[in-house]
Scaffold this active site. Structure first.
Site, PDB file in Angstrom:
ATOM      1  CB  THR A 100      -0.897  -0.007   1.260  1.00  0.00           C
ATOM      2  OG1 THR A 100      -1.562  -1.264   1.319  1.00  0.00           O
ATOM      3  CG2 THR A 100      -1.907   1.101   1.232  1.00  0.00           C
ATOM      4  CE  LYS A 148       2.339   1.378  12.341  1.00  0.00           C
ATOM      5  NZ  LYS A 148       1.389   1.924  11.405  1.00  0.00           N
ATOM      6  N   GLY A 194     -11.609  -2.816   4.170  1.00  0.00           N
ATOM      7  CA  GLY A 194     -10.151  -2.697   4.091  1.00  0.00           C
ATOM      8  C   GLY A 194      -9.540  -1.833   5.188  1.00  0.00           C
ATOM      9  CE  LYS A 247       0.142   4.450  14.212  1.00  0.00           C
ATOM     10  NZ  LYS A 247      -1.242   4.313  13.726  1.00  0.00           N
TER      11      LYS A 247
HETATM   12  N1  LIG Z   1      -0.918   1.317   5.153  1.00  0.00           N
HETATM   13  C1  LIG Z   1      -0.936   2.395   5.898  1.00  0.00           C
HETATM   14  O1  LIG Z   1      -1.899   3.156   5.903  1.00  0.00           O
HETATM   15  C2  LIG Z   1       0.253   2.720   6.771  1.00  0.00           C
HETATM   16  C3  LIG Z   1       0.239   3.938   7.509  1.00  0.00           C
HETATM   17  C4  LIG Z   1       1.361   4.272   8.285  1.00  0.00           C
HETATM   18  C5  LIG Z   1       2.414   3.390   8.364  1.00  0.00           C
HETATM   19  N2  LIG Z   1       2.365   2.198   7.674  1.00  0.00           N
HETATM   20  C6  LIG Z   1       3.508   1.296   7.817  1.00  0.00           C
HETATM   21  O2  LIG Z   1       4.118   1.129   6.535  1.00  0.00           O
HETATM   22  C7  LIG Z   1       4.652  -0.176   6.440  1.00  0.00           C
HETATM   23  C8  LIG Z   1       4.094  -0.850   5.190  1.00  0.00           C
HETATM   24  O3  LIG Z   1       2.693  -0.915   5.286  1.00  0.00           O
HETATM   25  P1  LIG Z   1       1.792  -1.359   4.026  1.00  0.00           P
HETATM   26  O4  LIG Z   1       0.379  -1.079   4.434  1.00  0.00           O
HETATM   27  O5  LIG Z   1       2.297  -0.764   2.779  1.00  0.00           O
HETATM   28  O6  LIG Z   1       2.053  -2.932   4.018  1.00  0.00           O
HETATM   29  P2  LIG Z   1       1.671  -3.981   2.861  1.00  0.00           P
HETATM   30  O7  LIG Z   1       0.661  -3.403   1.936  1.00  0.00           O
HETATM   31  O8  LIG Z   1       1.381  -5.263   3.542  1.00  0.00           O
HETATM   32  O9  LIG Z   1       3.045  -4.127   2.035  1.00  0.00           O
HETATM   33  C9  LIG Z   1       4.163  -4.758   2.570  1.00  0.00           C
HETATM   34  C10 LIG Z   1       5.194  -4.911   1.450  1.00  0.00           C
HETATM   35  O10 LIG Z   1       6.394  -5.453   2.004  1.00  0.00           O
HETATM   36  C11 LIG Z   1       6.807  -6.555   1.216  1.00  0.00           C
HETATM   37  N3  LIG Z   1       7.521  -7.497   2.074  1.00  0.00           N
HETATM   38  C12 LIG Z   1       7.037  -8.216   3.116  1.00  0.00           C
HETATM   39  N4  LIG Z   1       8.010  -8.966   3.637  1.00  0.00           N
HETATM   40  C13 LIG Z   1       9.131  -8.702   2.930  1.00  0.00           C
HETATM   41  C14 LIG Z   1      10.476  -9.169   2.990  1.00  0.00           C
HETATM   42  N5  LIG Z   1      10.845 -10.073   3.903  1.00  0.00           N
HETATM   43  N6  LIG Z   1      11.372  -8.700   2.087  1.00  0.00           N
HETATM   44  C15 LIG Z   1      11.000  -7.776   1.157  1.00  0.00           C
HETATM   45  N7  LIG Z   1       9.733  -7.300   1.060  1.00  0.00           N
HETATM   46  C16 LIG Z   1       8.822  -7.756   1.932  1.00  0.00           C
HETATM   47  C17 LIG Z   1       5.531  -7.134   0.653  1.00  0.00           C
HETATM   48  O11 LIG Z   1       5.846  -7.900  -0.497  1.00  0.00           O
HETATM   49  P3  LIG Z   1       4.691  -8.555  -1.423  1.00  0.00           P
HETATM   50  O12 LIG Z   1       4.080  -7.389  -2.151  1.00  0.00           O
HETATM   51  O13 LIG Z   1       5.414  -9.462  -2.327  1.00  0.00           O
HETATM   52  O14 LIG Z   1       3.752  -9.222  -0.476  1.00  0.00           O
HETATM   53  C18 LIG Z   1       4.757  -5.863   0.345  1.00  0.00           C
HETATM   54  O15 LIG Z   1       5.125  -5.350  -0.912  1.00  0.00           O
HETATM   55  C19 LIG Z   1       4.317  -0.873   7.757  1.00  0.00           C
HETATM   56  O16 LIG Z   1       5.395  -0.745   8.656  1.00  0.00           O
HETATM   57  C20 LIG Z   1       3.127  -0.096   8.265  1.00  0.00           C
HETATM   58  O17 LIG Z   1       3.002  -0.139   9.672  1.00  0.00           O
HETATM   59  C21 LIG Z   1       1.324   1.864   6.891  1.00  0.00           C
END
Ligand SMILES: NC(=O)c1ccc[n+]([C@@H]2O[C@H](COP(=O)([O-])OP(=O)(O)OC[C@H]3O[C@@H](n4cnc5c(N)ncnc54)[C@H](OP(=O)(O)O)[C@@H]3O)[C@@H](O)[C@H]2O)c1
Length: 425
Positions: A14, A106, A188, A206
């Site tokens: 995301t 975080k 979602g 946080k």
């Molecule tokens: N989403 C939000 O609104 C939001 C807000 C603030 C902070 N965050 C933080 O941002 C971070 C990412 O969140 P997200 O929502 O983007 O997560 P996500 O949609 O689940 O994406 C995670 C990504 O990391 C990849 N990944 C997982 N394990 C891996 C590994 N061992 N080596 C390399 N790549 C790996 C996944 O690969 P695949 O695509 O192949 O599965 C995916 O592309 C988290 O720490 C979250 O707490 C998110």
């Protein structure tokens, strides 16, 4: 501009996809601001065989995050994969290699941020994490840079979007927790395993990150008294509405005379308080400091684009100044007992069917020196008459003792719920 800085992106979910898109589409804008063009050189994901909805021309993509960190064309490592141990190990590897890191993680920072910040200082590189709290809200920069001459005395915030979506739906539509959670999952806003959000772990992480910055305090997750929202029932949400307010998951830190108290838990918020009206996926952070006074930041607290905004601003700052050391909290603080913190209280009681029951309850509270600010009578059908009360600020311990006294009154069948009420200043 001809000079370029290579970016390695770990994670293309995301957040990572939105970051990659802006890096590829707006390199000129970012380069102008950073003084060098941030060029996406390499991406690592868990499953490199999966199709992606972002086109990555001339970008190497594979599943090897270690190789990405070690790649000599990568000068800045951006970690947006999530998780704790593996992500922390990759951040550590990058810092030891002399590469600055930007992360949105975080959970990893709450667990290992103190060591990682010290390591970044030792290695002479920056570690930035604006996106880790409040997505696009610039709260980390505000505490880290803008309030450096101030003494922060309190933080109060609605900082977890999932629980806010659930509680808002319960308040608007009168549904119970289970139905509101299912709905949030379908839309979602909640994970299949929602425990990190609904049990308050995410809000606690946080709170820890912001408290380290606000109070220079090396606090950890264990210092947070944490209650989630699984125990919030429709009857309390309805009572809150009848009292003109709403129940929110509130993360709060209070620092006075060298004692810092951290808590996460449900609380009733009414009009007049700056956190009132923060609904759905929005977040709000209220910072109180001795010189600037109360400052309130609010806006979208989650989502790929809002979070990418913060990651990208960290990338620009890092390209501009890759050696800026992160703050390392060094103050000596004592963490206090959250039972000693003074807060307004919300109580819901089931009354015995006697005519003067409400008066007896109000008298008992007055006898204990606990002021009552508002009350509402609720008819809970089969379970009889309920009384919801808002009390003035007393310590939580004193409120608990008062609740025990009420429980033993002949007029009271049961004290059903007790929680904080954020009394407007
Ligand atoms: N989403 C939000 O609104 C939001 C807000 C603030 C902070 N965050 C933080 O941002 C971070 C990412 O969140 P997200 O929502 O983007 O997560 P996500 O949609 O689940 O994406 C995670 C990504 O990391 C990849 N990944 C997982 N394990 C891996 C590994 N061992 N080596 C390399 N790549 C790996 C996944 O690969 P695949 O695509 O192949 O599965 C995916 O592309 C988290 O720490 C979250 O707490 C998110």
């Amino acid at each position: 501009m001809t000079n370029a800085t290579g970016i390695g992106l770990i994670g293309l979910g995301t957040v990572g996809s939105a970051v990659a898109r802006r890096l590829l589409d707006d390199w000129e804008l970012l380069g102008g601001r950073a003084g060098s063009i941030p060029v996406l050189r390499r991406v690592a994901v868990a499953d490199p065989t999966r199709g992606r909805d972002v086109a990555l021309p001339r970008v190497h993509l594979d599943g090897d995050a270690d190789a990405l960190v070690d790649d000599e064309t990568v000068a800045v490592v951006v970690e947006v994969m999530g998780g704790v141990d593996r992500a922390s190990a990759l951040i550590e590897r990058a810092l030891r290699a002399g590469k600055p890191v930007v992360t949105a993680n975080k959970a990893a920072l709450a667990a290992h941020g103190l060591e990682l910040s010290r390591l970044a200082v030792e290695c002479g590189v920056s570690l930035r994490y604006e996106a880790a709290v409040g997505a696009g809200l610039p709260v980390v920069a505000l505490l880290r840079d803008s309030l450096r001459g101030d003494r922060v005395t309190a933080l109060e915030m609605i900082i977890n979007s999932t629980t806010n979506v659930i509680l808002t739906r319960m308040g608007r539509d009168g549904v119970d927790f289970a139905a509101a959670l299912r709905d949030a999952q379908e839309r979602g806003f909640a994970e299949a395993d929602p425990s990190a959000d609904v049990d308050g772990h995410d809000a606690a992480a946080k709170l820890v990150l912001l408290s380290r910055l606000a109070f220079d305090a090396p606090v950890a997750l264990d210092d947070v008294t944490r209650v989630g929202i699984r125990g919030v029932v429709a009857e309390d949400v309805a009572a809150a509405t009848q009292l003109g307010g709403a129940i929110k998951l509130v993360a709060a830190a209070q620092g006075e005379a060298g004692v810092l108290t951290l808590s996460v838990g449900p609380a009733l918020v009414r009009p007049g308080h700056p956190l009132f009206g923060v609904d759905d996926a929005d977040n709000a952070v209220l910072i109180t400091s001795d010189l600037a006074g109360p400052i309130r930041l609010s806006g979208a607290g989650a989502g790929g684009e809002s979070t990418a905004s913060a990651v990208l601003s960290d990338i620009v700052a890092t390209v501009r100044d890759p050696a800026a050391p992160p703050p390392v909290p060094g103050a000596s603080v004592t963490t206090g007992d959250s039972a000693d913190v003074e807060r307004g209280g919300y109580l819901r009681l089931r009354l015995q069917p006697i005519p003067e029951a409400t008066e007896l309850v109000l008298q008992a509270l007055e006898d204990r020196g606990i002021p009552v600010r508002a009350s509402a009578s609720l008819d809970e059908g089969g379970t009889g008459a309920h009384l919801a009360l808002l009390t003035g600020s007393v310590s939580r311990a004193m409120r608990e003792r008062a609740a025990e006294t009420l429980d033993s009154l002949a007029a009271v069948a049961e004290v059903v719920a007790v929680m904080d009420w954020l009394e407007p200043a």
